[in-house]
Design an enzyme around this catalytic site. Structure first.
Site, PDB file in Angstrom:
ATOM      1  N   CYS A  96       0.741  -1.561   0.006  1.00  0.00           N
ATOM      2  CA  CYS A  96      -0.127   0.831  -0.014  1.00  0.00           C
ATOM      3  C   CYS A  96       0.918   0.987   0.068  1.00  0.00           C
ATOM      4  O   CYS A  96       1.517   1.036   0.877  1.00  0.00           O
ATOM      5  CB  CYS A  96      -1.386   0.038   1.127  1.00  0.00           C
ATOM      6  SG  CYS A  96      -1.373   1.630   2.115  1.00  0.00           S
ATOM      7  N   GLU A  97       0.219   2.614  -0.879  1.00  0.00           N
ATOM      8  CA  GLU A  97       1.405   3.103  -0.827  1.00  0.00           C
ATOM      9  C   GLU A  97       1.852   4.441  -0.324  1.00  0.00           C
ATOM     10  O   GLU A  97       2.139   5.451   0.301  1.00  0.00           O
ATOM     11  CB  GLU A  97       1.652   3.770  -2.398  1.00  0.00           C
ATOM     12  CG  GLU A  97      -0.711   4.942  -2.661  1.00  0.00           C
ATOM     13  CD  GLU A  97      -0.414   5.461  -4.113  1.00  0.00           C
ATOM     14  OE1 GLU A  97       0.163   5.001  -4.289  1.00  0.00           O
ATOM     15  OE2 GLU A  97      -1.480   5.916  -3.862  1.00  0.00           O
ATOM     16  N   HIS A  98       0.241   3.824   1.001  1.00  0.00           N
ATOM     17  CA  HIS A  98      -0.498   4.560   2.437  1.00  0.00           C
ATOM     18  C   HIS A  98       0.648   4.784   3.685  1.00  0.00           C
ATOM     19  O   HIS A  98       1.411   5.143   4.023  1.00  0.00           O
ATOM     20  CB  HIS A  98      -1.528   5.320   2.936  1.00  0.00           C
ATOM     21  CG  HIS A  98      -2.001   5.770   1.669  1.00  0.00           C
ATOM     22  ND1 HIS A  98      -3.309   5.480   0.829  1.00  0.00           N
ATOM     23  CD2 HIS A  98      -1.643   6.839   0.616  1.00  0.00           C
ATOM     24  CE1 HIS A  98      -4.182   5.658  -0.245  1.00  0.00           C
ATOM     25  NE2 HIS A  98      -2.778   7.127  -0.300  1.00  0.00           N
ATOM     26  N   HIS A  99       1.096   3.011   3.869  1.00  0.00           N
ATOM     27  CA  HIS A  99       1.784   2.701   4.839  1.00  0.00           C
ATOM     28  C   HIS A  99       2.911   1.403   4.849  1.00  0.00           C
ATOM     29  O   HIS A  99       4.110   1.283   5.489  1.00  0.00           O
ATOM     30  CB  HIS A  99       0.795   2.014   5.465  1.00  0.00           C
ATOM     31  CG  HIS A  99      -0.864   2.771   5.395  1.00  0.00           C
ATOM     32  ND1 HIS A  99      -1.563   2.839   5.243  1.00  0.00           N
ATOM     33  CD2 HIS A  99      -1.074   3.628   7.351  1.00  0.00           C
ATOM     34  CE1 HIS A  99      -2.454   3.483   5.586  1.00  0.00           C
ATOM     35  NE2 HIS A  99      -2.394   4.312   6.903  1.00  0.00           N
ATOM     36  N   GLN A 137      -5.330  -0.376  -4.667  1.00  0.00           N
ATOM     37  CA  GLN A 137      -5.982  -1.723  -4.838  1.00  0.00           C
ATOM     38  C   GLN A 137      -6.388  -0.984  -6.197  1.00  0.00           C
ATOM     39  O   GLN A 137      -6.404  -1.896  -7.942  1.00  0.00           O
ATOM     40  CB  GLN A 137      -6.600  -2.134  -4.312  1.00  0.00           C
ATOM     41  CG  GLN A 137      -7.261  -3.460  -4.237  1.00  0.00           C
ATOM     42  CD  GLN A 137      -8.333  -4.781  -3.392  1.00  0.00           C
ATOM     43  OE1 GLN A 137      -7.926  -4.662  -2.844  1.00  0.00           O
ATOM     44  NE2 GLN A 137      -9.183  -5.170  -3.981  1.00  0.00           N
ATOM     45  N   HIS A 165      -5.522  -5.452   3.319  1.00  0.00           N
ATOM     46  CA  HIS A 165      -4.757  -4.543   3.676  1.00  0.00           C
ATOM     47  C   HIS A 165      -4.618  -5.038   4.771  1.00  0.00           C
ATOM     48  O   HIS A 165      -5.067  -4.761   5.858  1.00  0.00           O
ATOM     49  CB  HIS A 165      -5.367  -3.833   3.277  1.00  0.00           C
ATOM     50  CG  HIS A 165      -5.905  -3.558   1.747  1.00  0.00           C
ATOM     51  ND1 HIS A 165      -5.798  -2.411   0.901  1.00  0.00           N
ATOM     52  CD2 HIS A 165      -6.668  -4.182   0.685  1.00  0.00           C
ATOM     53  CE1 HIS A 165      -6.120  -2.585  -0.393  1.00  0.00           C
ATOM     54  NE2 HIS A 165      -6.525  -3.199  -0.218  1.00  0.00           N
ATOM     55  N   CYS A 167      -2.740  -2.569   6.128  1.00  0.00           N
ATOM     56  CA  CYS A 167      -2.564  -1.389   7.334  1.00  0.00           C
ATOM     57  C   CYS A 167      -3.993  -1.490   7.435  1.00  0.00           C
ATOM     58  O   CYS A 167      -4.028  -0.129   8.330  1.00  0.00           O
ATOM     59  CB  CYS A 167      -2.636  -0.405   5.858  1.00  0.00           C
ATOM     60  SG  CYS A 167      -3.476  -0.474   4.741  1.00  0.00           S
TER      61      CYS A 167
HETATM   62 ZN   LIG Z   1      -2.677   1.403   3.486  1.00  0.00          ZN
END
Ligand SMILES: [Zn+2]
Length: 213
Positions: A96-99, A137, A165, A167
């Site tokens: 995941c590009e956020h976490h 995703q 996910h 995250c």
């Molecule tokens: Zn994430």
């Protein structure tokens, strides 16, 4: 179809030009070990920065792959085959590009051939080429479908991804056992409800054995 230009070799090269050295990456990981509250010089974690940096080369190997090139070799001798080709339950590993934590699941990739087909392993490699990058995703699903449609020019392309996910399971709301489902339908899969229904039946119609996997 939406306007779409797959990330080409030139854009990939620009990304890799800015890539730091292995030593710089290891220094950053030492900082993260300290940020976690541990001592990067402790025996057990002394070699960890090197291992993590090498792991990143694997996790993010998609940046050096060209998904378009993977699909360029096709086969035209198909005896008029014009039904759905579905590659089901492709293992999906992304981040995941956020976490920057794993997204683990499976992808189903289908297309409706127009005079030519592609080797099925190539479809799985296109999934990997986009999955082995920092992703969400929704974007991953769209990129795979758009690239197949753009390069193969079949009558339709469909991608369905089911994934968990980390995250969401190991931090934040801590909800395990939840999977997210995304899909992108192009061409006949978008326009013809019967074709779409046939595909969804093919994806759902598993033998008990394959469910175990
Ligand atoms: Zn994430």
């Amino acid at each position: 179809m939406d306007e779409f230009i797959p990330l080409g070799a030139a854009a990939e090269a620009a990304v890799s030009l800015k890539r730091p050295t292995q030593a710089e990456a290891e220094a950053a990981i030492r900082t993260l070990i300290r940020w976690a509250g541990d001592d990067p010089d402790r025996e057990g974690v002394r070699d960890t920065p090197g291992r993590v940096a090498r792991s990143y080369l694997e996790f993010f190997s998609g940046y050096t792959q060209d998904p378009v090139a993977l699909l360029e070799r096709t086969f035209a001798e198909v005896e008029g085959y014009d039904e759905i080709v579905l590659l089901r339950d492709i293992r999906l590993e992304s981040h995941c590009e956020h976490h920057m934590v794993p997204i683990i699941g499976r992808a189903h990739v289908a297309y409706l051939p127009h005079r030519r087909v592609v080797g099925i392993s190539k479809l799985a490699r296109v999934v990997d080429a986009y999955a082995h990058r920092l992703q969400i995703q929704e974007k991953l699903t769209a990129q795979i479908a758009n690239t197949i449609q753009h390069v193969l020019q079949p009558l339709g392309t469909a991608v369905v991804i089911e994934a968990a996910h980390e995250c969401m399971t190991t931090r934040g709301v801590h909800k395990s056992g939840v999977s997210m489902v995304t899909s992108r339908m192009l061409g006949a899969f978008r326009d013809d409800p019967n074709t779409r229904r046939e595909l969804m039946a093919m994806i759902g119609n598993r033998s008990p054995d394959s469910l175990e996997a």
